[in-house]
Write a protein that holds these residues in place. Sequence first.
Motif, PDB file in Angstrom:
ATOM      1  N   VAL A  70       0.321  -1.175   0.081  1.00 49.60           N
ATOM      2  CA  VAL A  70      -0.029   0.078  -0.037  1.00 49.60           C
ATOM      3  C   VAL A  70       0.943   1.136  -0.144  1.00 49.60           C
ATOM      4  O   VAL A  70       2.134   1.423   0.493  1.00 49.60           O
ATOM      5  CB  VAL A  70      -1.162  -0.082   1.232  1.00 49.60           C
ATOM      6  CG1 VAL A  70      -1.606   1.110   1.046  1.00 49.60           C
ATOM      7  CG2 VAL A  70      -1.824  -1.146   1.485  1.00 49.60           C
ATOM      8  N   GLN A  71       0.472   2.208  -0.988  1.00 50.75           N
ATOM      9  CA  GLN A  71       1.332   3.709  -0.949  1.00 50.75           C
ATOM     10  C   GLN A  71       0.322   4.664  -0.236  1.00 50.75           C
ATOM     11  O   GLN A  71      -1.256   4.907  -0.763  1.00 50.75           O
ATOM     12  CB  GLN A  71       1.469   4.122  -2.285  1.00 50.75           C
ATOM     13  CG  GLN A  71       2.712   2.792  -2.478  1.00 50.75           C
ATOM     14  CD  GLN A  71       3.008   3.385  -3.420  1.00 50.75           C
ATOM     15  OE1 GLN A  71       2.947   4.207  -4.656  1.00 50.75           O
ATOM     16  NE2 GLN A  71       3.772   2.537  -4.754  1.00 50.75           N
ATOM     17  N   VAL A  72       0.908   5.630   0.172  1.00 45.86           N
ATOM     18  CA  VAL A  72      -0.366   6.482   1.431  1.00 45.86           C
ATOM     19  C   VAL A  72       0.707   8.589   0.660  1.00 45.86           C
ATOM     20  O   VAL A  72       1.746   7.924   0.817  1.00 45.86           O
ATOM     21  CB  VAL A  72      -0.110   6.694   3.024  1.00 45.86           C
ATOM     22  CG1 VAL A  72      -0.826   8.150   3.162  1.00 45.86           C
ATOM     23  CG2 VAL A  72      -0.758   5.060   3.548  1.00 45.86           C
ATOM     24  N   GLU A  73       0.033   8.763  -0.590  1.00 44.75           N
ATOM     25  CA  GLU A  73      -0.117   9.813  -0.522  1.00 44.75           C
ATOM     26  C   GLU A  73      -0.288  11.158  -0.405  1.00 44.75           C
ATOM     27  O   GLU A  73      -1.978  11.355   0.178  1.00 44.75           O
ATOM     28  CB  GLU A  73       0.546   9.616  -1.571  1.00 44.75           C
ATOM     29  CG  GLU A  73       1.023   8.890  -2.697  1.00 44.75           C
ATOM     30  CD  GLU A  73       1.224   8.053  -3.885  1.00 44.75           C
ATOM     31  OE1 GLU A  73       1.831   8.321  -4.851  1.00 44.75           O
ATOM     32  OE2 GLU A  73       0.627   7.257  -4.140  1.00 44.75           O
ATOM     33  N   THR A  74       0.208  12.044  -1.218  1.00 44.06           N
ATOM     34  CA  THR A  74      -1.532  13.398  -1.077  1.00 44.06           C
ATOM     35  C   THR A  74      -2.544  13.549  -3.126  1.00 44.06           C
ATOM     36  O   THR A  74      -1.472  12.987  -2.910  1.00 44.06           O
ATOM     37  CB  THR A  74      -1.035  14.681  -1.287  1.00 44.06           C
ATOM     38  OG1 THR A  74       0.423  15.355  -1.427  1.00 44.06           O
ATOM     39  CG2 THR A  74      -0.380  14.500   0.416  1.00 44.06           C
ATOM     40  N   TYR A  75      -3.313  14.367  -2.284  1.00 43.66           N
ATOM     41  CA  TYR A  75      -4.126  13.877  -4.075  1.00 43.66           C
ATOM     42  C   TYR A  75      -3.376  14.852  -4.659  1.00 43.66           C
ATOM     43  O   TYR A  75      -3.251  14.306  -6.060  1.00 43.66           O
ATOM     44  CB  TYR A  75      -5.333  15.327  -3.470  1.00 43.66           C
ATOM     45  CG  TYR A  75      -6.638  13.431  -2.761  1.00 43.66           C
ATOM     46  CD1 TYR A  75      -7.049  12.483  -3.445  1.00 43.66           C
ATOM     47  CD2 TYR A  75      -6.716  13.746  -1.330  1.00 43.66           C
ATOM     48  CE1 TYR A  75      -7.634  11.147  -2.710  1.00 43.66           C
ATOM     49  CE2 TYR A  75      -8.016  12.711  -1.186  1.00 43.66           C
ATOM     50  CZ  TYR A  75      -8.312  11.480  -1.783  1.00 43.66           C
ATOM     51  OH  TYR A  75      -9.209  10.837  -0.793  1.00 43.66           O
ATOM     52  N   LEU A  76      -2.297  16.225  -4.016  1.00 51.74           N
ATOM     53  CA  LEU A  76      -1.956  17.116  -4.978  1.00 51.74           C
ATOM     54  C   LEU A  76      -0.693  16.284  -5.472  1.00 51.74           C
ATOM     55  O   LEU A  76       0.308  17.329  -5.811  1.00 51.74           O
ATOM     56  CB  LEU A  76      -2.393  18.427  -5.141  1.00 51.74           C
ATOM     57  CG  LEU A  76      -3.304  18.661  -4.035  1.00 51.74           C
ATOM     58  CD1 LEU A  76      -3.858  19.719  -3.691  1.00 51.74           C
ATOM     59  CD2 LEU A  76      -4.804  18.910  -5.885  1.00 51.74           C
ATOM     60  N   GLY A  77       0.123  15.416  -4.733  1.00 51.36           N
ATOM     61  CA  GLY A  77       1.396  15.585  -5.227  1.00 51.36           C
ATOM     62  C   GLY A  77       2.592  15.982  -4.447  1.00 51.36           C
ATOM     63  O   GLY A  77       3.466  16.440  -4.245  1.00 51.36           O
TER      64      GLY A  77
END
Length: 418
Positions: A70-77
């Motif tokens: 699983v990778q956790v990121e932000t919507y806008l990068g």
Amino acid sequence: MIGPFERTLALRYLRGAEGRDERRGFLRFVVVAAIGGVAVGTGALLLALMIVRGFSREIEAKIVGFGQHVQVETYLGEPIQNVDSVAAAVAGLEHVENVAPAIVDFALLSSRGSGNESVEGVLLWGTEAEDQPFVAERTEAGAFDLGEDAEGRPGVVLGLRLAERLGLSVGDRITAYSTRGLGAGQIQSRPRVRQYHVAGVFETGLGDFDERFAFVGLDAAAQLFAYPPGQVSRLDVTLDDRMNARAVSDAVTDKIGPPLFARSIEEVYRGLFAWVELQQSIVPLVISILVVVAAFNIVGALLMVVLEKAREIGTVLAMGASRASVRRLFLVFGLMVGVIGAAIGTAVAVAFGAIQARFAIIRLPQDAYYLDRAPVEMSGVDIIATVIATVLICTLAAYLPARAAASVEPVRTIRFGG
């Protein structure tokens, strides 16, 4: 109930299948061809299953090794803020074994060798060495050591194809350039520059990955990309079982909420997993074709035996054998053909699979298949299921010829020879 009569006569037909004098060798050829057809079908099916399973295992292991489950990121990068608290929240979820911070961004790598300068655009991956066991195990030259050398240059580990493009080997110096954070009003600003030493070269067999990624320490990446303390570009989450990836990604998204979200590895590399699923979807088609071929082989061979043995069948019926007994005789004959053919096909497939696993005699273009050799994975369940299915199909295919044999008229066949 199958008795000694049926078994003995079926074995006699199988071992000494001979027709009339003018076609003495032809009937033997038909029986051998039927057994050979079953063997080819069984072997081809097992090899297809071995290769498809091997592809699935290898591609999945390599993709997961690079990206975790699983990778956790932000919507806008944008960078993840307060990474320690976010990582602690994710680590507290069920099935989560490890949460690794990572900084992944675009950079230019430049090398000078023999008076020539080579430049390549790459994804520079900032990480802790202990969070990359997959790449560390596949480091072919040097070591997966991201620490500084005697001159204070951090270590970088490159993919083999990238190292070849840049003309680098272990111990060489390389320069990285980053323009991250330079806004429209800063076009004339100089990019950030950092020098590294090549600590290792890895090879995974995934061509796209080996030429796209380079690994550096987390602190070195933060300096190059101007990440403030406590910020990373994403979190890589390792689970106890990949099958829980979708459920955990949903749980992470629900618990943390915007601007953060989580994606399972299948979503991150949707194209690659779709390609693997396409390979697996071919198996039912292969099975269907082999079923039809095997059935026609058995039907044709047994009908030929019935025609050639009509007088003998008539004699057996005239001597008191029941028509049910004759039907069972040819069902046993079909069963024997299936058993022998399945045994030969399985032995050849297993032997070929072992040879391929050991010597990799079938090579593949990495650009098309992501692997440089055809992988195989033998499954006892596949072998048992295939053999049982083959024998069952051969026995069922013998039913029509068995009915034809049981309908022979004894008087007519004895008097006129068929």
